[in-house]
Enzyme design. Structure first.
Site, short mmCIF file in Angstrom:
data_model
loop_
_atom_site.label_atom_id
_atom_site.label_comp_id
_atom_site.label_asym_id
_atom_site.label_seq_id
_atom_site.Cartn_x
_atom_site.Cartn_y
_atom_site.Cartn_z
N HIS A 1 44.96 33.39 36.36
CA HIS A 1 44.01 32.29 36.16
C HIS A 1 42.85 32.69 35.26
O HIS A 1 42.30 33.79 35.39
CB HIS A 1 43.47 31.83 37.52
CG HIS A 1 44.55 31.38 38.45
ND1 HIS A 1 45.05 32.19 39.44
CD2 HIS A 1 45.24 30.22 38.51
CE1 HIS A 1 46.01 31.54 40.09
NE2 HIS A 1 46.15 30.36 39.54
N ASP B 1 41.99 36.61 37.32
CA ASP B 1 42.99 37.32 38.12
C ASP B 1 44.29 37.35 37.32
O ASP B 1 44.30 36.96 36.15
CB ASP B 1 43.14 36.67 39.51
CG ASP B 1 43.78 35.29 39.50
OD1 ASP B 1 44.28 34.87 38.43
OD2 ASP B 1 43.81 34.64 40.55
N SER C 1 47.39 25.40 40.88
CA SER C 1 46.27 26.26 41.24
C SER C 1 45.16 26.27 40.21
O SER C 1 44.04 26.67 40.51
CB SER C 1 46.76 27.69 41.48
OG SER C 1 47.46 28.17 40.35
#
Length: 354
Positions: free
Chosen positions: A318, A315, A24
């Protein structure tokens, strides 16, 4: 939620970036096209992206592949491989094969169900080359791929979304941590050799960040705001063994094919001293809820900070775009402590002479 995943970002020629085998941290939207919970295609993701829209990047704005493309003079960032817009001349810019949630192992990220595991990403990379051959011919396509910059990020999910996902996980019953890490490294080596067989000759391999220090782990495992000891131990074992394996592979191949990026150290610089880098905090996420804004997903119902530039984390897992810029700055110009055996600027300078 996914931290890293598999990434393959491929940049063709000096400005061709192929992100392949990625998680991600580098997914630019492939998971938008899949039935999975590992997605970032709704606000407030993308709040600072040029279009101000959520694109599937796990960021408030640009991610690491975007910023590498920008740093090496790319006119645009490679599109997700599953994007219908990736065709014709845009194939010659590169492609991003990353999928949030994946790992080195196929049993990593099973809770996300439908993600592009690393074997499938490698198959897509092979298919991608066939598509490029259809445009410019097989010989020119091979040359383009050989000159491409390939970015791969794997490993973090194999801890966060596998070994430590639940107490007494299958992998933690099978392996003690000091045995699990060499197993991962061995499997990763096979992946990298396959990438080499498929024509990759300039591969940037990022290590895991300080896994135990992200807001999610501070909220779920940390004590009194301290990093999770277990996950920090995992990163401390994995990253040096990864670098050692890459350097040994280079020696075996007789060329500096694989470049180790010490993203753990880069992250830790601003985690340990956020104020020195202009952040007000490296513990609290900009977007989230609960302690350290570290629980659950970043959604329109979450707490949202007004100025993302002063938060190291966007977040619970990340980095913010600004933190990503610091990471890419070290990738471009960092010393051997950060980039072994050389940084990306040196690679580009050497390539320009050939």
């Amino acid at each position: 939620m996914a931290t890293l995943g598999s990434i393959l970002l491929v940049l063709l020629s000096a400005t061709l970036l192929v992100a392949t085998h990625v998680d991600s941290l580098v997914d630019s939207g492939n998971n938008n096209y899949l039935a999975t919970t590992a997605r970032a295609d709704a606000p407030p993701y993308g709040i600072d992206y040029p279009t101000r829209r959520a694109t599937g990047r796990f960021s408030n704005g640009l991610n690491i592949p975007d910023l590498i493309s920008e740093s090496i003079g790319g006119s645009e960032s490679p599109l997700p491989y599953l994007s219908p817009a990736l065709n014709g001349p845009r194939l010659l810019v590169g492609a991003n094969f990353a999928s949030a949630g994946v790992g080195i192992l196929n049993d990593t990220g099973v809770q996300f169900v439908n993600i592009i595991r690393i074997g499938q990403q490698l198959q897509y990379f092979e298919q991608y080359q066939q598509r490029v051959s259809g445009l410019i011919g097989a010989e020119e396509a091979q040359r383009l791929v050989n000159q491409a910059l390939v970015l791969i990020t794997l490993g973090g999910n194999d801890f966060v979304n596998n070994y430590y996902l639940v107490p007494f996980s299958a992998r933690s019953r099978q392996f003690a941590l000091p045995d699990y890490v060499p197993f991962l490294i061995s499997e990763y080596r096979n992946i990298l050799l396959r990438l080499y067989q498929l024509g990759a000759r300039r591969v940037l391999v990022t290590g895991t960040g300080p896994l135990g220090c992200v807001p999610a782990e501070l909220a779920m495992r940390g004590r009194n705001g301290q990093c999770s000891t277990e996950l920090q131990q995992a990163a401390a074992l994995f990253n040096p063994q990864l670098t050692q394996m890459l350097l040994a592979l280079n020696e075996q191949l007789g060329d500096n094919v694989f470049i180790a990026a010490n993203t753990q150290l880069t992250h830790y610089d601003f985690i340990s001293n956020p104020q020195a880098f202009g952040f007000v905090t490296s513990k609290v996420a900009c977007c989230g809820q609960g302690p350290f804004n570290g629980l659950g997903l970043c959604t329109q119902l979450s707490n949202l900070c007004p100025n993302r530039d002063v938060y190291a984390f966007w977040d619970p897992f990340h980095p913010s775009e600004r933190a990503n810029r610091l990471i890419v700055q070290q990738i471009m110009t960092g010393s051997i402590e950060y980039m072994n055996p050389m940084n990306l600027s040196t690679i580009l300078a050497l390539d320009s002479r050939t």
